[in-house]
Design a protein around this motif. Structure first.
Motif, PDB file in Angstrom:
ATOM      1  N   ASN A 407     -44.629  38.893 -45.773  1.00 30.91           N
ATOM      2  CA  ASN A 407     -43.742  38.355 -46.804  1.00 30.91           C
ATOM      3  C   ASN A 407     -42.830  37.247 -46.300  1.00 30.91           C
ATOM      4  OD1 ASN A 407     -44.831  40.145 -48.602  1.00 30.91           O
ATOM      5  ND2 ASN A 407     -43.115  41.570 -48.581  1.00 30.91           N
ATOM      6  N   GLU A 408     -42.433  37.315 -45.033  1.00 29.90           N
ATOM      7  CA  GLU A 408     -41.430  36.383 -44.532  1.00 29.90           C
ATOM      8  C   GLU A 408     -41.990  35.301 -43.607  1.00 29.90           C
ATOM      9  OE1 GLU A 408     -38.237  36.438 -45.609  1.00 29.90           O
ATOM     10  OE2 GLU A 408     -38.970  38.014 -46.948  1.00 29.90           O
ATOM     11  N   LEU A 409     -43.091  35.571 -42.928  1.00 31.52           N
ATOM     12  CA  LEU A 409     -43.616  34.596 -41.967  1.00 31.52           C
ATOM     13  C   LEU A 409     -44.791  33.803 -42.522  1.00 31.52           C
ATOM     14  CD1 LEU A 409     -43.480  36.719 -38.677  1.00 31.52           C
ATOM     15  CD2 LEU A 409     -41.808  35.059 -39.525  1.00 31.52           C
ATOM     16  N   LEU A 410     -45.705  34.469 -43.198  1.00 27.99           N
ATOM     17  CA  LEU A 410     -46.866  33.783 -43.762  1.00 27.99           C
ATOM     18  C   LEU A 410     -46.417  32.673 -44.699  1.00 27.99           C
ATOM     19  CD1 LEU A 410     -49.932  33.556 -44.392  1.00 27.99           C
ATOM     20  CD2 LEU A 410     -49.563  35.310 -46.160  1.00 27.99           C
ATOM     21  N   GLY A 411     -47.012  31.498 -44.541  1.00 31.08           N
ATOM     22  CA  GLY A 411     -46.673  30.363 -45.389  1.00 31.08           C
ATOM     23  C   GLY A 411     -47.505  29.167 -44.990  1.00 31.08           C
ATOM     24  N   PRO A 412     -47.172  27.981 -45.489  1.00 32.30           N
ATOM     25  CA  PRO A 412     -47.906  26.777 -45.095  1.00 32.30           C
ATOM     26  C   PRO A 412     -47.825  26.562 -43.584  1.00 32.30           C
ATOM     27  CG  PRO A 412     -46.531  26.345 -47.010  1.00 32.30           C
ATOM     28  CD  PRO A 412     -46.135  27.693 -46.502  1.00 32.30           C
ATOM     29  N   ASP A 413     -48.960  26.430 -42.960  1.00 32.99           N
ATOM     30  CA  ASP A 413     -49.052  26.227 -41.511  1.00 32.99           C
ATOM     31  C   ASP A 413     -48.375  27.340 -40.716  1.00 32.99           C
ATOM     32  OD1 ASP A 413     -50.685  24.039 -41.556  1.00 32.99           O
ATOM     33  OD2 ASP A 413     -49.081  22.575 -41.342  1.00 32.99           O
ATOM     34  N   PHE A 414     -48.378  28.537 -41.240  1.00 33.90           N
ATOM     35  CA  PHE A 414     -47.964  29.727 -40.499  1.00 33.90           C
ATOM     36  C   PHE A 414     -48.911  30.855 -40.908  1.00 33.90           C
ATOM     37  CE2 PHE A 414     -44.115  31.080 -38.010  1.00 33.90           C
ATOM     38  CZ  PHE A 414     -44.689  32.257 -37.533  1.00 33.90           C
ATOM     39  N   GLY A 415     -49.834  31.182 -40.010  1.00 35.69           N
ATOM     40  CA  GLY A 415     -50.910  32.094 -40.347  1.00 35.69           C
ATOM     41  C   GLY A 415     -50.583  33.547 -40.086  1.00 35.69           C
ATOM     42  N   TYR A 416     -51.471  34.400 -40.562  1.00 37.99           N
ATOM     43  CA  TYR A 416     -51.295  35.852 -40.477  1.00 37.99           C
ATOM     44  C   TYR A 416     -52.650  36.491 -40.213  1.00 37.99           C
ATOM     45  CZ  TYR A 416     -50.519  40.660 -42.174  1.00 37.99           C
ATOM     46  OH  TYR A 416     -50.454  42.010 -42.293  1.00 37.99           O
ATOM     47  N   VAL A 417     -52.663  37.473 -39.307  1.00 37.66           N
ATOM     48  CA  VAL A 417     -53.869  38.259 -39.073  1.00 37.66           C
ATOM     49  C   VAL A 417     -53.447  39.667 -38.709  1.00 37.66           C
ATOM     50  CG1 VAL A 417     -54.031  37.597 -36.619  1.00 37.66           C
ATOM     51  CG2 VAL A 417     -56.079  38.366 -37.830  1.00 37.66           C
ATOM     52  N   THR A 418     -54.241  40.633 -39.089  1.00 33.63           N
ATOM     53  CA  THR A 418     -53.965  42.018 -38.723  1.00 33.63           C
ATOM     54  C   THR A 418     -55.278  42.746 -38.537  1.00 33.63           C
ATOM     55  OG1 THR A 418     -52.675  43.983 -39.297  1.00 33.63           O
ATOM     56  CG2 THR A 418     -53.898  42.934 -41.090  1.00 33.63           C
ATOM     57  N   ARG A 419     -55.192  43.896 -37.938  1.00 36.36           N
ATOM     58  CA  ARG A 419     -56.348  44.785 -37.824  1.00 36.36           C
ATOM     59  C   ARG A 419     -55.920  46.160 -38.314  1.00 36.36           C
ATOM     60  NH1 ARG A 419     -58.631  41.053 -38.212  1.00 36.36           N
ATOM     61  NH2 ARG A 419     -60.286  40.107 -36.963  1.00 36.36           N
ATOM     62  N   MET A 420     -56.604  46.630 -39.336  1.00 36.75           N
ATOM     63  CA  MET A 420     -56.260  47.896 -39.960  1.00 36.75           C
ATOM     64  C   MET A 420     -56.966  49.043 -39.243  1.00 36.75           C
ATOM     65  SD  MET A 420     -54.252  46.748 -42.238  1.00 36.75           S
ATOM     66  CE  MET A 420     -53.956  48.249 -43.166  1.00 36.75           C
ATOM     67  N   ALA A 421     -56.256  50.157 -39.127  1.00 36.57           N
ATOM     68  CA  ALA A 421     -56.828  51.347 -38.498  1.00 36.57           C
ATOM     69  C   ALA A 421     -56.454  52.567 -39.323  1.00 36.57           C
ATOM     70  CB  ALA A 421     -56.308  51.498 -37.063  1.00 36.57           C
ATOM     71  N   LEU A 422     -57.241  53.618 -39.206  1.00 40.14           N
ATOM     72  CA  LEU A 422     -56.906  54.872 -39.862  1.00 40.14           C
ATOM     73  C   LEU A 422     -55.613  55.409 -39.282  1.00 40.14           C
ATOM     74  CD1 LEU A 422     -60.436  56.543 -39.906  1.00 40.14           C
ATOM     75  CD2 LEU A 422     -59.284  55.386 -41.809  1.00 40.14           C
ATOM     76  N   ARG A 423     -54.774  55.961 -40.122  1.00 39.06           N
ATOM     77  CA  ARG A 423     -53.477  56.442 -39.657  1.00 39.06           C
ATOM     78  C   ARG A 423     -53.625  57.465 -38.539  1.00 39.06           C
ATOM     79  NH1 ARG A 423     -50.093  53.218 -39.539  1.00 39.06           N
ATOM     80  NH2 ARG A 423     -48.628  54.888 -39.015  1.00 39.06           N
TER      81      ARG A 423
END
Length: 692
Positions: A407-423
């Protein structure tokens, strides 16, 4: 270049990159038969087609004549021939033809082959009407930011300073400020700025105004690449004009649902730009390589599919996610504001302001009481020759800060990546205090100019224990450029590598020092204090939230020393791994006086926590260090632990600022580094120049 040859109504197509073409053995044979409609590809391999096989019976000689734009050669080499001077014909004779430039009109050049009998009487003549067509699918294969014409290495990828192959960014930022969505999640282009995140690919053609009837150009990808890439082009109504920047100006050419699509042949001398969008990072099931193909298709007959007679291929490698070590220049610092961390926040504000960097504060409405900024995310970047931007890696810990990176970092020329795992698979070791990266190193002659990623796991021989989840480890290994090192960190209650190690810049040797927590160094310091008459000096003096303890009491507690001996053995194991994997000598390592204690955790296992604020868990801002205030024994009014740290770091030209995090972080099993994060400038070194 393609060479289109017609004999009456028969049309033939030759790939002409080598400028040499074998005349098909059935090309001339058809000159004396009923005209047909047929196209085939010639490989251009000498020996495939021999003039003798195509000659009328009893042919003994042949001659060749052509227009100015056509060149030919005879293999094996023989004397020049013309219709006035025939040359001998045998089973080994081959005729290779080429054209010096593309045709302006269909069939605007020709070549004739005349066959003669033993007495040089004319038996037959085959006339080839020739059309040369240049078709090239081009990318920035030499990695200089410019899409060059028909690079011979565009269809392969090679690492190194003399390597080749185009580079593709994952379009993981968001151009939509008010309806935030990853650009990879939408299949349209809404702003011109989005094109910077893509790699340009140009279709260049030169030739007649149109292709022969029934022929078409098709761009296509494999099913295996379809989930990793999308291709756009400017729509016909906007082509050749400055794009207005709305989604209607672009056409989807290739997507996961469209593996093949016809693209227009513009005719004459023309270029058409395509924009290639990476959709996912290298991972366990994806090596990062993507091939895009352009084929010229020929019609066979009505009701049957067309077949390719020429294919041009380009290869991209998706840019890896790259972490940045403490030795790179900071850009901005991130911390959380909570109801109880005013003192910590004040110290951080002063440190960051005095260091000349930007401070970003995540307020409580966003962090919801989760203060562990380091654990939620890790900053990195992606880079291609034409563009670079930061990308935040969001950890699977998903505490109350889970919305902050998106919500706060992702934006134009600021990317986002994550890897989801089972809790059920996520543990404390998946927090990113357990993810660090070294400065550049050389190990046994092998260079790691982007450093090496460091993670903490369970001891290799352990039958049970906590590990960083597999999906995150797979992601980190797949990036290739910062080959990970696994350390043993499960001996700690929290289990993070930043609890016992960090890196600081240095003016000599390798340009940095590895700092390691060391109970041995702690006991050495306290014994020195006792020997100098300061055994009654107290740790935690003046704190109402912690019972003071004297140096003598620490030294007399045999059980406590046994616990620290165990901790030292765990750190020594990691020390040996780091020396081996980073190519370090003892002179590259500084031991910090830090003691630990064992506590029973939620799994009823005895693991270690720092006894007093863990000074290795610091923030590094250039030459300035923000260090947890240790509240050690005072000698002549000064904390002996602070004095030791200033002495050790001062020798490297580093300045120590001690920040009180005792109540708001230390007693919650974290320190300054755990509660902060730093986005740093990228490496000057280009990752594609690595020797792999």
């Amino acid at each position: 270049m393609l060479l289109l040859a017609t004999v009456k109504q028969a049309v033939y197509c030759f790939p002409s990159n080598t400028r040499d073409f074998v005349v098909p053995q059935n090309l001339i044979r058809r000159a004396n038969r009923q005209p047909t409609q047929h196209i085939r590809v010639e490989t251009g391999l000498p020996g495939d087609c021999k003039i003798k096989w195509s000659a009328p019976p009893n042919s003994a000689y042949f001659s060749v004549k052509c227009t100015a734009n056509v060149q030919y050669s005879i293999a094996p080499p023989t004397q020049a021939t013309s219709h006035l001077y025939p040359t001998s014909l045998d089973v080994k004779t081959m005729l290779l033809i080429s054209m010096s430039s593309a045709s302006e009109h269909e069939n605007d050049s020709k070549l004739s082959v005349r066959y003669y009998g033993k007495d040089k009487e004319v038996l037959s003549t085959a006339i080839l009407h020739l059309t040369a067509l240049e078709i090239s699918l081009d990318v920035d294969a030499d990695r200089d930011g410019v899409v060059e014409r028909n690079n011979p290495n565009k269809s392969s990828w090679k690492w190194g300073p003399n390597g080749h192959g185009a580079i593709l960014l994952v379009n993981c930022d968001s151009e939509r400020r008010f309806s935030k969505t990853l650009d990879t999640e939408v299949d349209y282009i809404s702003k011109l700025s989005d094109l910077r995140d893509m790699s340009e690919m140009i279709l260049r053609t030169r030739g007649p105004t149109k292709l022969p009837p029934g022929y078409k150009l098709t761009m296509h990808i494999s099913q295996g690449d379809a989930e990793s890439v999308r291709v756009y082009r400017s729509s016909p109504h906007s082509y050749g004009n400055f794009l207005s920047g709305v989604s209607g100006d672009f056409t989807r050419v290739l997507t996961s649902q469209m593996l093949s699509r016809e693209v227009p042949y513009l005719g004459g001398v023309a270029e058409m730009s395509f924009y290639v969008e990476g959709l996912r990072f290298p991972d366990k099931d994806f090596d990062g390589l993507i091939s895009i193909n352009l084929s010229l298709l020929e019609p066979i007959c009505k009701g049957l599919p067309e077949t390719p007679i020429f294919t041009d291929t380009v290869v991209f490698r998706v840019a890896p996610w790259i972490m940045t070590p403490n030795t790179l220049r900071p850009v901005e610092v991130f911390v959380c504001s909570t109801s109880d961390n005013y003192g910590f926040l004040k110290g951080m504000k002063n440190l960051v302001a005095n260091s000349g960097y930007k401070l970003n504060i995540c307020h409580e409405y966003m962090n919801r009481g989760d203060r562990w900024m380091q654990d939620e995310l890790e900053f990195g970047y992606i880079e291609a020759p034409h563009h670079r931007f930061p990308v935040v890696l969001d950890s699977p810990r998903d505490g109350k800060l889970l919305d902050f990176p998106y919500n706060e970092l992702l934006g134009p020329d600021f990317g986002y990546v994550t890897r989801m795992a089972l809790r059920k698979d996520v543990s404390s070791l998946d927090s990113f205090g357990n993810l660090e990266v070294s400065p550049p190193v050389t190990v046994d002659g092998k260079e790691y100019p982007l450093g090496r990623i460091i993670i903490g796991v369970a001891f290799p021989t352990a039958t049970k224990g906590r590990n960083m989840t597999k999906v995150v480890q797979d992601f980190l290994w797949a990036q290739k450029v910062q080959q990970p090192i696994a350390l043993f960190s499960d001996w700690l209650v929290v289990g993070h590598v930043d609890e016992f190690m960090t890196f600081v810049p240095a003016p000599d040797r390798k340009g940095f020092r590895l700092l390691l927590a060391s109970p041995d160094a702690g006991y050495k310091l306290f014994r020195g204090l006792k020997n100098n008459g300061h055994g009654k000096a107290k740790l935690f003096e003046g704190r109402s939230d912690q019972k003071p303890i004297t140096v003598d009491e620490i030294l007399e507690d045999e059980a406590f020393q046994a616990e620290n001996n165990y901790v030292q053995s765990c750190i020594d194991w990691n020390r040996d791994v780091l020396k081996r994997e980073l190519g370090l000598d003892d002179a590259d390592i500084i031991d910090l006086p830090i003691l630990f204690k064992l506590e029973q955790d939620v799994d009823h296992e005895f693991r270690a926590v720092a006894f007093y604020p863990d000074m290795v868990n610091m923030i590094v801002l250039g030459q300035n260090l923000g260090i947890p205030k240790p509240f050690g024994p005072k000698v002549n009014g000064r904390c002996a632990l602070e004095a030791e740290m200033c002495s050790l770091m001062g020798g490297l030209g580093l300045n120590c600022t001690f920040i009180d995090d005792f109540a708001s972080y230390h007693q919650l099993l974290g320190e300054v580094h755990c509660g902060s994060n730093v986005r740093r400038e990228a490496f000057n070194f280009k990752w594609w120049e690595l020797d792999m």
